[in-house]
Scaffold this motif. Structure first.
Motif, PDB file in Angstrom:
ATOM      1  N   PRO A 121      -7.883   4.428  25.118  1.00 18.83           N
ATOM      2  CA  PRO A 121      -7.210   5.456  25.912  1.00 18.83           C
ATOM      3  C   PRO A 121      -5.762   5.715  25.509  1.00 18.83           C
ATOM      4  N   LEU A 122      -5.266   4.987  24.512  1.00 19.08           N
ATOM      5  CA  LEU A 122      -3.878   5.134  24.071  1.00 19.08           C
ATOM      6  C   LEU A 122      -3.796   5.087  22.564  1.00 19.08           C
ATOM      7  N   VAL A 123      -2.853   5.851  22.010  1.00 19.08           N
ATOM      8  CA  VAL A 123      -2.515   5.697  20.597  1.00 19.08           C
ATOM      9  C   VAL A 123      -0.995   5.626  20.481  1.00 19.08           C
ATOM     10  N   ALA A 124      -0.548   4.784  19.581  1.00 15.54           N
ATOM     11  CA  ALA A 124       0.882   4.666  19.296  1.00 15.54           C
ATOM     12  C   ALA A 124       1.235   5.719  18.251  1.00 15.54           C
ATOM     13  N   VAL A 125       2.323   6.418  18.474  1.00 10.94           N
ATOM     14  CA  VAL A 125       2.787   7.429  17.525  1.00 10.94           C
ATOM     15  C   VAL A 125       3.910   6.805  16.708  1.00 10.94           C
ATOM     16  N   MET A 126       3.712   6.785  15.395  1.00  8.96           N
ATOM     17  CA  MET A 126       4.637   6.092  14.510  1.00  8.96           C
ATOM     18  C   MET A 126       5.289   7.058  13.526  1.00  8.96           C
ATOM     19  N   ARG A 127       6.543   6.794  13.225  1.00 13.03           N
ATOM     20  CA  ARG A 127       7.228   7.414  12.096  1.00 13.03           C
ATOM     21  C   ARG A 127       7.689   6.244  11.245  1.00 13.03           C
ATOM     22  N   ASP A 128       7.038   6.088  10.109  1.00 11.47           N
ATOM     23  CA  ASP A 128       7.217   4.899   9.277  1.00 11.47           C
ATOM     24  C   ASP A 128       6.879   3.673  10.122  1.00 11.47           C
ATOM     25  N   LYS A 129       7.824   2.771  10.358  1.00 10.68           N
ATOM     26  CA  LYS A 129       7.541   1.574  11.157  1.00 10.68           C
ATOM     27  C   LYS A 129       8.150   1.654  12.554  1.00 10.68           C
ATOM     28  N   THR A 130       8.555   2.860  12.964  1.00  8.66           N
ATOM     29  CA  THR A 130       9.195   3.042  14.255  1.00  8.66           C
ATOM     30  C   THR A 130       8.226   3.651  15.257  1.00  8.66           C
ATOM     31  N   LEU A 131       8.126   3.034  16.428  1.00  8.16           N
ATOM     32  CA  LEU A 131       7.309   3.568  17.508  1.00  8.16           C
ATOM     33  C   LEU A 131       8.073   4.691  18.189  1.00  8.16           C
ATOM     34  N   LEU A 132       7.520   5.901  18.138  1.00  9.46           N
ATOM     35  CA  LEU A 132       8.158   7.061  18.775  1.00  9.46           C
ATOM     36  C   LEU A 132       7.741   7.221  20.229  1.00  9.46           C
ATOM     37  N   GLY A 133       6.544   6.809  20.533  1.00  7.28           N
ATOM     38  CA  GLY A 133       6.006   6.963  21.877  1.00  7.28           C
ATOM     39  C   GLY A 133       4.506   6.735  21.854  1.00  7.28           C
ATOM     40  N   VAL A 134       3.873   7.107  22.939  1.00  7.34           N
ATOM     41  CA  VAL A 134       2.444   6.871  23.110  1.00  7.34           C
ATOM     42  C   VAL A 134       1.804   8.163  23.600  1.00  7.34           C
ATOM     43  N   ILE A 135       0.588   8.386  23.164  1.00  7.28           N
ATOM     44  CA  ILE A 135      -0.209   9.492  23.690  1.00  7.28           C
ATOM     45  C   ILE A 135      -1.391   8.875  24.418  1.00  7.28           C
ATOM     46  N   SER A 136      -1.526   9.219  25.697  1.00  4.51           N
ATOM     47  CA  SER A 136      -2.671   8.751  26.477  1.00  4.51           C
ATOM     48  C   SER A 136      -3.785   9.788  26.387  1.00  4.51           C
ATOM     49  N   ALA A 137      -4.993   9.354  26.687  1.00  9.73           N
ATOM     50  CA  ALA A 137      -6.128  10.279  26.670  1.00  9.73           C
ATOM     51  C   ALA A 137      -5.915  11.402  27.685  1.00  9.73           C
ATOM     52  N   SER A 138      -5.340  11.069  28.840  1.00  8.12           N
ATOM     53  CA  SER A 138      -5.118  12.112  29.848  1.00  8.12           C
ATOM     54  C   SER A 138      -4.074  13.127  29.369  1.00  8.12           C
ATOM     55  N   ARG A 139      -3.051  12.657  28.657  1.00  8.78           N
ATOM     56  CA  ARG A 139      -2.043  13.576  28.096  1.00  8.78           C
ATOM     57  C   ARG A 139      -2.692  14.482  27.042  1.00  8.78           C
ATOM     58  N   LEU A 140      -3.517  13.908  26.206  1.00 12.41           N
ATOM     59  CA  LEU A 140      -4.196  14.683  25.167  1.00 12.41           C
ATOM     60  C   LEU A 140      -5.086  15.753  25.800  1.00 12.41           C
ATOM     61  N   LEU A 141      -5.825  15.385  26.832  1.00  8.68           N
ATOM     62  CA  LEU A 141      -6.674  16.367  27.518  1.00  8.68           C
ATOM     63  C   LEU A 141      -5.845  17.458  28.188  1.00  8.68           C
ATOM     64  N   GLU A 142      -4.729  17.062  28.784  1.00  7.53           N
ATOM     65  CA  GLU A 142      -3.851  18.046  29.418  1.00  7.53           C
ATOM     66  C   GLU A 142      -3.418  19.100  28.394  1.00  7.53           C
ATOM     67  N   LEU A 143      -3.044  18.658  27.216  1.00  8.68           N
ATOM     68  CA  LEU A 143      -2.590  19.589  26.179  1.00  8.68           C
ATOM     69  C   LEU A 143      -3.738  20.403  25.597  1.00  8.68           C
ATOM     70  N   ALA A 144      -4.889  19.762  25.426  1.00  2.72           N
ATOM     71  CA  ALA A 144      -6.039  20.470  24.863  1.00  2.72           C
ATOM     72  C   ALA A 144      -6.576  21.530  25.816  1.00  2.72           C
ATOM     73  N   LEU A 145      -6.449  21.285  27.112  1.00  3.63           N
ATOM     74  CA  LEU A 145      -6.983  22.221  28.107  1.00  3.63           C
ATOM     75  C   LEU A 145      -5.979  23.267  28.560  1.00  3.63           C
ATOM     76  N   ALA A 146      -4.738  23.149  28.124  1.00  2.94           N
ATOM     77  CA  ALA A 146      -3.699  24.102  28.534  1.00  2.94           C
ATOM     78  C   ALA A 146      -4.009  25.476  27.964  1.00  2.94           C
ATOM     79  N   PRO A 147      -3.817  26.507  28.768  1.00  2.51           N
ATOM     80  CA  PRO A 147      -4.028  27.866  28.252  1.00  2.51           C
ATOM     81  C   PRO A 147      -3.069  28.147  27.094  1.00  2.51           C
ATOM     82  N   ARG A 148      -3.568  28.834  26.127  1.00  6.97           N
ATOM     83  CA  ARG A 148      -2.753  29.135  24.941  1.00  6.97           C
ATOM     84  C   ARG A 148      -2.114  30.488  25.082  1.00  6.97           C
TER      85      ARG A 148
END
Length: 148
Positions: A121-148
């Motif tokens: 349900p989570l993925v770490a977002v990396m830039r090189d070896k730096t953790l930028l943040g996390v994307i949760s499955a609910s966040r991903l669905l929120e963005l995928a379902l948002a009207p374009r």
């Protein structure tokens, strides 16, 4: 949209954090899981809340769920006892699963593919070896379902 734009600040714990504190963090923020880092802050694993929930249920009941009906609620109270004095590392499997991480420039489809493949349900977002943040499955669905 790229992963860096989707990523959110998310609590993380390190391997040597107190397990009870990590469980409380999961509960208080209603998190599906938490990223576990090494001492340098580099993500190493994800501790799913479901793994901590398993501590509520004795192994023999996990093996035979029909026994759950004969146990009283006080069994669940013992989870605090099971976590007391333990480190987060003790809650992780001996052979950790592949860490779900994506690159900062990965697309929404690449992020979704990683989540789907690893069933996490989570993925770490990396830039090189730096953790930028996390994307949760609910966040991903929120963005995928948002009207374009």
């Amino acid at each position: 949209m790229h992963a860096a734009e989707m990523a959110e600040e998310f609590p993380v714990v390190d391997m040597d954090s107190d397990a009870l504190d990590a469980a409380r963090l999961l509960a208080e923020h209603r998190l599906p899981g938490i990223v576990v880092t090494d001492r340098d802050g580099c993500p190493q694993s994800v501790l799913p809340a479901s793994e901590v929930v398993r501590l509520l249920v004795p192994t023999y009941v996990q093996d035979d769920p029909s026994l759950a009906g004969v146990l009283n609620e006080s069994m669940a109270d013992r989870v605090v006892d099971k976590l007391g004095g333990r480190k987060v590392r003790s809650l992780l499997p001996d052979e950790p699963a592949e860490l779900p991480r994506v690159n900062s420039d990965d697309t929404i489809i690449e992020v979704a593919a990683m989540m789907a493949r690893l069933r996490c349900p989570l993925v770490a977002v990396m830039r090189d070896k730096t953790l930028l943040g996390v994307i949760s499955a609910s966040r991903l669905l929120e963005l995928a379902l948002a009207p374009r």
